[in-house]
Design a protein around this motif. Structure first.
Motif, PDB file in Angstrom:
ATOM      1  N   THR A  94       1.716  -0.992  -0.029  1.00 16.77           N
ATOM      2  CA  THR A  94      -0.122  -0.190  -0.138  1.00 16.77           C
ATOM      3  C   THR A  94       0.589   1.361   0.300  1.00 16.77           C
ATOM      4  O   THR A  94       0.601   2.577   0.062  1.00 16.77           O
ATOM      5  N   ILE A  95       1.816   1.003  -0.122  1.00 18.02           N
ATOM      6  CA  ILE A  95       2.907   2.297   0.285  1.00 18.02           C
ATOM      7  C   ILE A  95       2.655   3.107  -0.933  1.00 18.02           C
ATOM      8  O   ILE A  95       3.065   4.434  -0.652  1.00 18.02           O
ATOM      9  N   CYS A 124     -10.145   0.902   2.571  1.00 19.34           N
ATOM     10  CA  CYS A 124     -10.613  -0.189   2.732  1.00 19.34           C
ATOM     11  C   CYS A 124     -10.533  -1.075   4.633  1.00 19.34           C
ATOM     12  O   CYS A 124     -11.403  -1.955   4.137  1.00 19.34           O
ATOM     13  N   ARG A 125      -9.932  -0.780   4.475  1.00 18.63           N
ATOM     14  CA  ARG A 125      -9.066  -1.103   6.204  1.00 18.63           C
ATOM     15  C   ARG A 125      -9.935  -1.082   6.965  1.00 18.63           C
ATOM     16  O   ARG A 125     -10.623  -3.026   7.701  1.00 18.63           O
ATOM     17  N   THR A 126     -10.891  -0.341   6.789  1.00 20.78           N
ATOM     18  CA  THR A 126     -12.374   0.460   7.670  1.00 20.78           C
ATOM     19  C   THR A 126     -13.303  -0.723   7.051  1.00 20.78           C
ATOM     20  O   THR A 126     -13.843  -1.255   7.896  1.00 20.78           O
ATOM     21  N   ILE A 127     -13.653  -1.628   6.479  1.00 19.24           N
ATOM     22  CA  ILE A 127     -14.361  -1.629   5.490  1.00 19.24           C
ATOM     23  C   ILE A 127     -14.274  -3.250   5.523  1.00 19.24           C
ATOM     24  O   ILE A 127     -15.249  -4.516   6.213  1.00 19.24           O
ATOM     25  N   VAL A 179     -12.648 -16.165   7.153  1.00 21.35           N
ATOM     26  CA  VAL A 179     -12.491 -15.156   8.053  1.00 21.35           C
ATOM     27  C   VAL A 179     -10.694 -15.434   7.814  1.00 21.35           C
ATOM     28  O   VAL A 179      -9.986 -13.986   8.204  1.00 21.35           O
ATOM     29  N   ASP A 180     -10.411 -16.421   7.513  1.00 20.22           N
ATOM     30  CA  ASP A 180      -8.954 -17.006   6.386  1.00 20.22           C
ATOM     31  C   ASP A 180      -8.800 -15.265   5.857  1.00 20.22           C
ATOM     32  O   ASP A 180      -7.888 -14.850   5.936  1.00 20.22           O
ATOM     33  N   ALA A 181      -9.275 -15.787   4.578  1.00 19.58           N
ATOM     34  CA  ALA A 181      -9.476 -14.317   3.425  1.00 19.58           C
ATOM     35  C   ALA A 181      -9.607 -12.864   3.910  1.00 19.58           C
ATOM     36  O   ALA A 181      -8.827 -12.275   3.217  1.00 19.58           O
ATOM     37  N   LEU A 182     -10.292 -12.800   4.743  1.00 20.04           N
ATOM     38  CA  LEU A 182     -10.157 -11.237   5.519  1.00 20.04           C
ATOM     39  C   LEU A 182      -9.352 -11.448   6.343  1.00 20.04           C
ATOM     40  O   LEU A 182      -8.943  -9.805   6.231  1.00 20.04           O
ATOM     41  N   THR A 183      -8.943 -11.853   6.813  1.00 18.61           N
ATOM     42  CA  THR A 183      -7.894 -11.592   7.904  1.00 18.61           C
ATOM     43  C   THR A 183      -6.004 -11.343   6.867  1.00 18.61           C
ATOM     44  O   THR A 183      -5.412 -10.818   7.121  1.00 18.61           O
ATOM     45  N   THR A 184      -6.528 -11.893   6.008  1.00 18.04           N
ATOM     46  CA  THR A 184      -5.318 -12.464   4.832  1.00 18.04           C
ATOM     47  C   THR A 184      -5.096 -10.787   4.234  1.00 18.04           C
ATOM     48  O   THR A 184      -4.094  -9.782   4.083  1.00 18.04           O
ATOM     49  N   LEU A 185      -6.392 -10.676   3.641  1.00 17.02           N
ATOM     50  CA  LEU A 185      -6.307  -8.727   3.089  1.00 17.02           C
ATOM     51  C   LEU A 185      -6.610  -8.026   4.285  1.00 17.02           C
ATOM     52  O   LEU A 185      -5.170  -6.597   3.570  1.00 17.02           O
ATOM     53  N   LEU A 186      -6.678  -8.078   5.027  1.00 16.60           N
ATOM     54  CA  LEU A 186      -6.230  -7.021   6.459  1.00 16.60           C
ATOM     55  C   LEU A 186      -4.252  -6.790   6.649  1.00 16.60           C
ATOM     56  O   LEU A 186      -4.696  -5.823   6.604  1.00 16.60           O
ATOM     57  N   ARG A 187      -4.250  -8.017   6.536  1.00 20.41           N
ATOM     58  CA  ARG A 187      -2.828  -8.396   6.811  1.00 20.41           C
ATOM     59  C   ARG A 187      -1.888  -6.849   5.825  1.00 20.41           C
ATOM     60  O   ARG A 187      -1.272  -6.335   5.855  1.00 20.41           O
ATOM     61  N   THR A 188      -1.984  -7.707   4.129  1.00 13.10           N
ATOM     62  CA  THR A 188      -1.993  -7.613   3.512  1.00 13.10           C
ATOM     63  C   THR A 188      -2.466  -5.510   3.376  1.00 13.10           C
ATOM     64  O   THR A 188      -1.041  -5.067   2.765  1.00 13.10           O
ATOM     65  N   LEU A 189      -2.938  -5.087   3.563  1.00 10.94           N
ATOM     66  CA  LEU A 189      -3.512  -3.522   3.385  1.00 10.94           C
ATOM     67  C   LEU A 189      -2.548  -2.625   4.599  1.00 10.94           C
ATOM     68  O   LEU A 189      -2.660  -2.026   4.841  1.00 10.94           O
ATOM     69  N   SER A 190      -2.649  -3.714   5.902  1.00  7.14           N
ATOM     70  CA  SER A 190      -1.751  -3.154   7.046  1.00  7.14           C
ATOM     71  C   SER A 190       0.200  -2.869   6.555  1.00  7.14           C
ATOM     72  O   SER A 190       0.635  -2.314   7.792  1.00  7.14           O
ATOM     73  N   SER A 191       0.514  -3.495   5.709  1.00  5.26           N
ATOM     74  CA  SER A 191       1.731  -3.655   5.642  1.00  5.26           C
ATOM     75  C   SER A 191       2.157  -2.405   4.998  1.00  5.26           C
ATOM     76  O   SER A 191       1.479  -1.653   4.571  1.00  5.26           O
TER      77      SER A 191
END
Length: 413
Positions: free
Chosen positions: A320-321, A331-334, A401-413
């Motif tokens: 996301t940089i 995106c993270r909020t959603i 949960v797994d798919a959403l957690t993975t996406l959230l982790r990527t968006l937070s990187s």
């Protein structure tokens, strides 16, 4: 006094059910569309939740049905208000089976088909008729409304199952029930049993109205017209009000007309021939569904197509940089909201909330892909995975949960 009372009572009870005219079918489709939109607005937009919304509308149904049963004549506003509430309630019951209990659409369709057959069986055994033109007692009127409630639930389940099988888009999905309704109307005009024709058409108007609303309300990227759910609901609600006002003033439904069967010269032989005709139409419909199911499609209408090829990020690279901070935060909020809804078991609300991410992502594709095509590709693939998990016919909460957690982790990187 004694000899005229039964006739008077019969006329009053008959007037509580409208004549089956083009107005009846038009407003029935309108009520179906608005009913589903209203349920979604309370359930999702207001955040009430599926179970609570179902309880609320069950109580509202009890109140409106009591009102309808107590009045002594047909009042368009009361009758069609009851139809709208029944539409909402029947849809909610189907959604609970699918989203809360995890019952697949094919099973829900089977369940409600069996229940409807039982209702009709008990109704026939008790009254020896299923015609709405014979509803001269409260007992028969209760059977009538129970059958309508189950037809809405059955129509919802069958419509969802068809979309899951075929993967049709919103526009095409309107044509299938519309074509079947036209075939039923042709059969009726050729001498098919009017009672059978009525109930077949009544069931089919449920998926027709819902698909029509989706086609108008969904975005163009989703295959809709892009009018929006809000404007679409307002349009149909206005059409309902205008039609009811017209019917109340013109009173075109109060004109006595003979039983539908009397409109054509019907013989037992012709009715049997029309049964063969309906069986042939059903066979053709099944063949079309099997053909559509065999065609390449990734998922049911409204689900995601084939996932794009995902390019891996370089070690330590942020996804996301290079993207605008406001976009990433949104995106993270959603995703967080969706994850919370999934963890609370609110499948319908989660699927609706993630649509906000889908819409925003599609609208910003050109800009984001231009800023960092590699990162965009990774995130796009993960978003596709999330959407498919949330829109699966049989929800898997762990996979979601797994798919959403993975996406959230990527968006937070």
């Amino acid at each position: 006094m004694t000899s005229t009372s039964p006739a008077t009572t019969r006329r009053i009870m008959l007037s509580k059910v409208p004549q089956i005219t083009v107005w009846f079918w038009a407003i029935k489709v309108l009520c179906t569309t608005v009913g589903e939109s209203l349920a979604d607005w309370i359930n999702v937009t207001l955040g009430v939740g599926l179970e609570i919304t179902a309880i609320i509308f069950t109580l509202v149904l009890a109140a409106t049905l009591t009102w309808q049963l107590l009045i002594r004549r047909y009042v368009p506003f009361v009758y069609w208000l009851t139809v709208v509430v029944v539409s909402v309630t029947g849809t909610l019951y189907t959604d609970i089976l699918t989203d809360v209990l995890g019952v697949p659409p094919w099973a829900s369709t089977t369940i409600f088909a069996v229940v409807l057959a039982m209702v009709f069986g008990i109704w026939w055994r008790s009254q020896r008729t299923l015609s709405i033109h014979s509803i001269t007692t409260t007992h028969r009127e209760l059977f009538y409304w129970l059958a309508i409630l189950v037809t809405f639930a059955l129509g919802t389940a069958a419509g969802d199952w068809i979309l899951e099988l075929t993967g049709w888009g919103p526009g095409i999905s309107v044509l299938f029930p519309a074509g079947l309704i036209l075939a039923v109307a042709v059969g009726w005009r050729l001498g098919a049993d009017s009672v059978l024709s009525f109930w077949l058409a009544y069931i089919l108007t449920r998926p027709l109205g819902a698909n029509l609303g989706d086609w108008m309300g969904l975005t163009k990227s989703e295959g809709g017209l892009g009018i929006g759910v809000g404007p679409t609901s307002i349009f149909f609600l206005g059409a309902i009000v205008a039609t009811i006002v017209y019917l109340s003033i013109a009173r075109v439904e109060d004109i006595d007309s003979p039983e539908l069967q009397a409109s054509v010269a019907i013989t037992l032989k012709r009715q049997r021939a029309m049964l063969v005709y309906f069986a042939a139409i059903a066979a053709v419909a099944v063949a079309v569904l099997f053909w559509a199911h065999a065609q390449p499609h990734a998922a049911a209408a409204g689900d995601e197509g084939p996932a794009v090829s995902v390019t891996a990020l370089a070690p330590g690279q942020s996804a996301t940089i290079n993207f605008p901070t406001t976009t990433v935060i949104e995106c993270r909020t959603i995703v967080r909201d969706t994850l919370a809804l999934v963890q609370r078991g609110k499948q319908t609300e989660a699927a609706t909330r993630i649509t906000d991410l889908e819409t925003m992502w599609d609208q910003n594709q050109a800009t984001l892909e231009g800023l960092d095509s590699n990162a965009w590709s990774v995130l796009d693939g993960q978003i596709d995975r999330v959407l498919k998990s949330l829109r699966a016919a049989t929800p898997d909460r762990a996979a979601q949960v797994d798919a959403l957690t993975t996406l959230l982790r990527t968006l937070s990187s």
